[in-house]
Design a protein around this motif. Structure first.
Motif, PDB file in Angstrom:
ATOM      1  N   TYR A 175      -5.794   0.514  -0.412  1.00 47.73           N
ATOM      2  CA  TYR A 175      -4.581  -0.148  -0.530  1.00 47.73           C
ATOM      3  C   TYR A 175      -3.615   0.381   0.722  1.00 47.73           C
ATOM      4  O   TYR A 175      -2.634  -0.483   1.294  1.00 47.73           O
ATOM      5  CB  TYR A 175      -3.975   0.494  -1.767  1.00 47.73           C
ATOM      6  CG  TYR A 175      -4.428   0.090  -3.042  1.00 47.73           C
ATOM      7  CD1 TYR A 175      -5.401  -1.003  -3.164  1.00 47.73           C
ATOM      8  CD2 TYR A 175      -4.300   0.808  -4.278  1.00 47.73           C
ATOM      9  CE1 TYR A 175      -5.968  -1.208  -4.245  1.00 47.73           C
ATOM     10  CE2 TYR A 175      -4.845   0.792  -5.206  1.00 47.73           C
ATOM     11  CZ  TYR A 175      -5.840  -0.368  -5.420  1.00 47.73           C
ATOM     12  OH  TYR A 175      -6.605  -0.536  -6.644  1.00 47.73           O
ATOM     13  N   TYR A 197      -4.778  -1.378   3.785  1.00 48.09           N
ATOM     14  CA  TYR A 197      -4.279  -3.037   3.952  1.00 48.09           C
ATOM     15  C   TYR A 197      -2.901  -2.778   4.396  1.00 48.09           C
ATOM     16  O   TYR A 197      -2.833  -3.584   5.242  1.00 48.09           O
ATOM     17  CB  TYR A 197      -4.484  -3.382   2.397  1.00 48.09           C
ATOM     18  CG  TYR A 197      -4.163  -5.020   2.593  1.00 48.09           C
ATOM     19  CD1 TYR A 197      -4.877  -5.911   3.119  1.00 48.09           C
ATOM     20  CD2 TYR A 197      -2.804  -5.158   2.492  1.00 48.09           C
ATOM     21  CE1 TYR A 197      -4.557  -7.107   3.072  1.00 48.09           C
ATOM     22  CE2 TYR A 197      -1.997  -6.528   2.708  1.00 48.09           C
ATOM     23  CZ  TYR A 197      -3.345  -7.529   3.089  1.00 48.09           C
ATOM     24  OH  TYR A 197      -2.815  -8.833   3.462  1.00 48.09           O
ATOM     25  N   PHE A 227      -3.513  -3.206  -6.418  1.00 45.41           N
ATOM     26  CA  PHE A 227      -3.484  -3.676  -5.058  1.00 45.41           C
ATOM     27  C   PHE A 227      -2.279  -4.461  -4.917  1.00 45.41           C
ATOM     28  O   PHE A 227      -1.304  -3.870  -3.998  1.00 45.41           O
ATOM     29  CB  PHE A 227      -4.880  -4.534  -4.691  1.00 45.41           C
ATOM     30  CG  PHE A 227      -4.527  -5.199  -3.584  1.00 45.41           C
ATOM     31  CD1 PHE A 227      -4.371  -4.598  -2.364  1.00 45.41           C
ATOM     32  CD2 PHE A 227      -4.208  -6.579  -3.260  1.00 45.41           C
ATOM     33  CE1 PHE A 227      -4.387  -4.991  -1.097  1.00 45.41           C
ATOM     34  CE2 PHE A 227      -3.896  -7.266  -2.265  1.00 45.41           C
ATOM     35  CZ  PHE A 227      -3.924  -6.580  -0.995  1.00 45.41           C
TER      36      PHE A 227
END
Length: 168
Positions: free
Chosen positions: A58, A61, A113
């Motif tokens: 996470y 990203y 997420f």
């Protein structure tokens, strides 16, 4: 297979920036392919493809998507090539709380997420969300509806939902 997260997420994002510049802008003797979609990782919800924790993905990203979107606002940045949503098709397993199986983990990973990248201080762009399925047509329709429902729930109403790996 069995890839560990980069030790320095910011450096990794800069490397990705230069890869995009190489393939799209001719940087370092590169090309002008005009690739629009850039996916961050493949199946990080699959232990064979990501050896880090979910939280590390996470964060990766967030760092990479935010950096790349700032560098290339005209490109579509997304991911993460989810393993799929098979657990929603098993109503008996989905009826009780907690993760009941490997496929239940895929759903847990997806929802956490989305929660992470919409949390203050961790916001990240998500131009598209990609997912995989090796189920039948009816199951894929249900999975597409679930993906859309969750994206909308977390405010990603304009995010494309893309089934990009399947068994015809």
């Amino acid at each position: 297979y069995r890839i560990y997260p980069p030790k320095d997420f910011e450096k990794g994002a800069r490397i990705c920036e230069h890869i995009i510049a190489h393939y799209n802008e001719g940087w370092a003797g590169g090309y002008h392919f005009g690739i629009t979609y850039w996916e961050i990782w493949n199946e990080p919800d699959n232990g064979q493809m990501w050896n880090g924790t979910p939280e590390e993905y996470y964060r990766l990203y967030h760092v990479a998507a935010s950096h790349l979107k700032a560098c290339f606002p005209h490109l579509k940045i997304g991911g993460y090539a989810s393993c799929g949503f098979y657990e929603i098709l098993n109503t008996a397993a989905a009826a009780h709380s907690g993760v009941s199986s490997r496929t239940g983990y895929f759903i847990e990973f997806f929802e956490k997420f989305l929660a992470h990248i919409t949390t203050e201080g961790h916001e990240a762009p998500l131009d598209f969300f990609s997912w995989h399925s090796y189920a039948g047509i009816r199951e894929n329709i249900a999975s597409a509806a679930y993906a859309r429902e969750m994206l909308d729930k977390f405010g990603f109403t304009e995010t494309e939902s893309i089934l990009n790996e399947w068994n015809p």
